[in-house]
Scaffold this motif. Structure first.
Motif, short mmCIF file in Angstrom:
data_model
loop_
_atom_site.label_atom_id
_atom_site.label_comp_id
_atom_site.label_asym_id
_atom_site.label_seq_id
_atom_site.Cartn_x
_atom_site.Cartn_y
_atom_site.Cartn_z
N LYS B 40 -17.51 3.93 -35.32
CA LYS B 40 -16.92 3.23 -34.19
C LYS B 40 -16.65 4.29 -32.97
O LYS B 40 -15.68 4.93 -32.65
CB LYS B 40 -15.67 2.42 -34.36
N PRO B 41 -17.77 4.70 -32.21
CA PRO B 41 -17.71 5.50 -31.63
C PRO B 41 -16.62 5.69 -30.22
O PRO B 41 -16.70 4.41 -29.61
CB PRO B 41 -19.08 5.90 -30.92
N PHE B 42 -16.03 6.59 -29.97
CA PHE B 42 -14.93 6.48 -28.91
C PHE B 42 -15.64 6.89 -27.66
O PHE B 42 -16.63 8.00 -27.73
CB PHE B 42 -13.64 6.94 -29.06
N SER B 43 -15.11 6.78 -26.54
CA SER B 43 -15.66 7.44 -25.37
C SER B 43 -15.01 8.96 -25.24
O SER B 43 -13.87 9.08 -25.18
CB SER B 43 -15.24 6.33 -24.04
N VAL B 44 -16.16 9.55 -25.12
CA VAL B 44 -15.47 11.20 -24.84
C VAL B 44 -15.66 11.29 -23.04
O VAL B 44 -14.76 11.59 -22.63
CB VAL B 44 -16.10 12.06 -25.63
N THR B 45 -17.10 11.77 -22.72
CA THR B 45 -17.06 11.83 -21.42
C THR B 45 -18.27 11.27 -20.85
O THR B 45 -19.32 11.24 -21.56
CB THR B 45 -16.97 13.37 -21.18
N TYR B 46 -18.02 10.62 -19.63
CA TYR B 46 -19.20 10.00 -19.08
C TYR B 46 -19.47 10.84 -17.67
O TYR B 46 -20.20 10.14 -16.86
CB TYR B 46 -19.14 8.74 -18.86
N GLN B 48 -21.17 13.53 -17.36
CA GLN B 48 -22.30 14.27 -17.21
C GLN B 48 -23.68 13.13 -17.23
O GLN B 48 -23.47 12.38 -17.87
CB GLN B 48 -22.33 15.29 -18.14
N ALA B 50 -26.82 12.33 -19.36
CA ALA B 50 -27.20 12.40 -21.10
C ALA B 50 -27.68 13.54 -21.39
O ALA B 50 -27.57 14.10 -22.66
CB ALA B 50 -27.92 11.02 -21.46
N GLN B 53 -25.44 16.47 -22.63
CA GLN B 53 -24.60 16.05 -23.69
C GLN B 53 -25.25 15.67 -24.88
O GLN B 53 -26.17 14.86 -24.84
CB GLN B 53 -23.20 15.57 -23.24
N TYR B 54 -24.53 16.25 -26.00
CA TYR B 54 -25.13 15.64 -27.30
C TYR B 54 -24.00 15.44 -28.47
O TYR B 54 -24.15 15.68 -29.58
CB TYR B 54 -26.00 16.64 -27.80
N TRP B 55 -22.73 15.17 -27.82
CA TRP B 55 -21.67 15.24 -29.03
C TRP B 55 -21.86 14.14 -30.06
O TRP B 55 -21.59 14.54 -31.16
CB TRP B 55 -20.30 14.78 -28.42
N TYR B 56 -22.56 12.98 -29.67
CA TYR B 56 -22.64 11.82 -30.77
C TYR B 56 -23.57 12.50 -31.80
O TYR B 56 -23.61 12.32 -32.99
CB TYR B 56 -23.02 10.59 -30.44
#
Lengths: 372, 227
Positions: B40-46, B48, B50, B53-56
């Motif tokens: 259940k991924p939460f929103s980190v940052t939108y 930038q 895609a 970023q590569y957090w997921y």
């Protein structure tokens, strides 16, 4: 159509296609079957020389969406030639003959081409109540299947129905819908999907006609060239997945921008199909490109993995709205309350024991001051 | 009047056992947190693009790495069950004797009915705890198997390939994902009850249960040590 040496090239010439069209078709067929550009000459040779094996297309419990998909193959010549050629033998939906004439046509083909014809099957077979839920010409689906399967050179199960049972086999499966591979004692080529991609179907038929044998299959009987990768792995939205940028609701800005549909229940990460590579309707689009998550229609039991718009399926036995998480949270809460209650009760019920231990420890301590 | 007892200090948990415990605790915590984020991924940052970023992907990478740590740690502990001291031995996890079952009843009485125990309780794992850990080991195995089966489709890992047979057996990747996710809650419940029971036993028995997993030492009444 006469039973003489009837090649694909002959069929095409009859229909007025030029040699150039034929060669173009051969190179397309070679590419569709996953062969290199040099193979088109070999393909042309095969289509010129080899007699086209007759094809019998059976329909059982299904919605005919596989046929509908098939006739929408990208390459017009493929659809035209292959389909015309196929319909000549037996296909309930597309053949010209009907009634006893059609049944006789099939019987003749099964007899004349014993061990040579290709059997394509659409739909699952009901096995409950002796198969009364699907009868054609007064015979049960299983009866027809067993008869046709006996002399088939190759058996192809079109779509999720024939491969896994699809919606008919979804719980509680009232008709006992059974996939083909569980009923026949021969290897079955599974081409799952609801429906399968037209170009995948055509490529498989082309492969069978061309080489007279099945392409490389995986453990579940699916052609590896189309079913070895997940929709997710070749999805053009994959970058948004890795970046953690998700659509949160179908009407939000993220949906408009085309972010990853993972949180909307997209089954791309658990679905093996070629949708994101070949796409649909002449390469126009596929569900994810149209803003809707993958339903996993080429996977076994995808109807029972609902709801489609949630990442986690319902947890069995706890009602339709419960997920593994809601059950887990409830259990966690019960455990936390239990632990707290236990801690309180410990201090009451074990008071004496704890006091004794403290008293003993105090007594053992040299020079101890008196503690209450 | 409370009687006076002599206590002896016993080296129960050897270093590999303690190391296993804490590596396992760390791995499970990391796996649980990253696993929940994957589910259940939460929103980190939108803010930038895609491509910046590569957090997921990183979260998933950490999950997979921790999975390997978890697996190998478990394998080392299994090996230690055959070469370690008598408290770590494999047979302490499987009750077979009548005495073992009596001890399980005894522990249930102490823990749940909260009555005073009359018989002897093992200084290592008590027999009930041993049995629970034995069952837990199977769930660890299940989690490793389903985890690596899901991993098989996105890597060339030998471990993934070795577990891939689970997928058709369980009826597709969706089912494997479902069960792998559901088992996360087993760990949550296990951790809750496990940590509580450690504190509880330490509190009512005074044998140094909590600190034993750090230093390895437990304390036992001399008169109960004849076993």
């Amino acid at each position: 159509m006469s039973g003489e040496k009837h090649t694909l090239w002959a069929v095409m010439r009859e229909k007025g296609y030029s040699r150039r069209d034929f060669m173009q078709f051969c190179s397309f067929a070679a590419a569709a079957a996953g062969l290199g550009p040099n193979a088109s000459a070999a393909v042309a040779k095969a289509f010129e020389k080899k007699a086209r094996p007759p094809v019998v297309w059976l329909h059982f419990q299904e919605c005919t969406c596989c046929s509908e998909s098939f006739i929408r193959a990208s390459h017009p010549i493929v659809a035209d030639v292959l389909l015309d050629a196929i319909s000549l033998d037996y296909s309930e939906t597309l053949q010209a003959a009907s009634g006893h004439a059609a049944e006789k046509c099939k019987a003749d083909t099964l007899k004349a081409y014993d061990g040579k014809y290709i059997l394509l099957i659409e739909g699952s077979v009901p096995t409950k109540e002796n198969g009364v839920y699907c009868t054609i010409g007064g015979r049960t689906a299983e009866d027809i299947l067993q008869e046709a399967a006996k002399g088939a050179a190759a058996i192809v199960a079109w779509g999720n129905c024939a491969s896994y049972g699809c919606v008919q086999a979804a719980k509680p499966n009232p008709t006992g819908a059974t996939p083909i591979q569980k009923l026949v004692n021969k290897p079955v080529i599974n081409v799952p999907g609801c429906p399968p991609i037209a170009d995948v179907m055509v490529a498989l038929v082309t492969h069978l006609l061309m080489f007279g044998r099945a392409p490389e299959l995986d453990a579940q009987g699916r052609p590896k060239e189309f079913y070895s990768r997940r929709v997710h792995d070749t999805c053009y939205r994959r970058a948004y997945f890795d970046a953690g940028m998700f659509v949160e609701s179908f009407d939000d800005d993220h949906a408009r921008k085309g972010y990853c549909l993972y949180k909307m229940g997209c089954r791309g990460p658990v679905t093996y199909n070629a949708c994101s590579v070949t796409k649909w309707n002449e390469g126009t689009s596929y569900p994810i490109q149209s803003g809707h998550g993958c339903l996993g229609c080429s996977e076994n039991g995808f109807w029972d993995n609902g709801p489609f718009y949630r990442h986690l399926p319902s947890f069995p036995g706890f009602g339709i709205e419960s997920t593994a998480d809601s059950v887990g949270v409830a259990l966690g809460a019960v455990a936390a309350v239990g632990v707290a209650a236990h801690a309180v009760s410990t201090n009451i019920r074990k008071r004496k024991l704890i006091h004794e231990q403290v008293a003993e420890a105090v007594k053992d301590t040299p020079n101890s001051e008196k503690v209450d | 009047m409370p009687s006076r007892h002599l206590y002896r200090r016993i080296y129960v948990w050897e270093l590999p056992v303690r190391a296993f415990h804490w590596i396992n605790a760390l791995a499970i915590t990391v796996l649980g947190v990253t696993g929940a984020m994957i589910g259940k991924p939460f929103s980190v940052t939108y803010a930038q693009e895609a491509s910046f970023q590569y957090w997921y992907g990183t979260v998933r990478f950490i999950h997979f790495t921790a999975g390997y740590v978890f697996l190998f740690n478990m394998l080392v502990r299994t090996y230690w069950g055959f070469v370690g001291n008598r408290f770590a031995a494999w047979d302490k996890f499987i009750p077979t004797t009548k005495a073992a079952f009596q001890e399980i009843v005894q522990v249930l009485k102490i823990d749940i009915l909260q009555v005073r125990g009359t018989g002897a309780i093992h200084i290592g794992h008590n027999r009930l705890a041993g049995l629970i850990y034995f069952i837990t080991a199977f769930i660890f195995g299940f989690q490793a198997l389903t985890g690596f089966a899901l991993y098989a489709s996105m890597s060339h890992s030998v471990f993934g390939k070795m577990a891939a047979w689970v997928i058709p057996l369980m009826g597709g990747e969706m089912a494997v994902r479902q069960w792998h996710h559901a088992m996360l809650w087993f760990y949550v419940l296990f951790t809750l009850v496990h940590v509580y029971l450690v504190f509880y036993h330490d509190y009512v028995e005074g044998r140094g249960t909590t600190s034993s997993m750090v230093g390895g030492w437990k304390f036992e009444r001399d008169d109960l040590l004849d076993r």
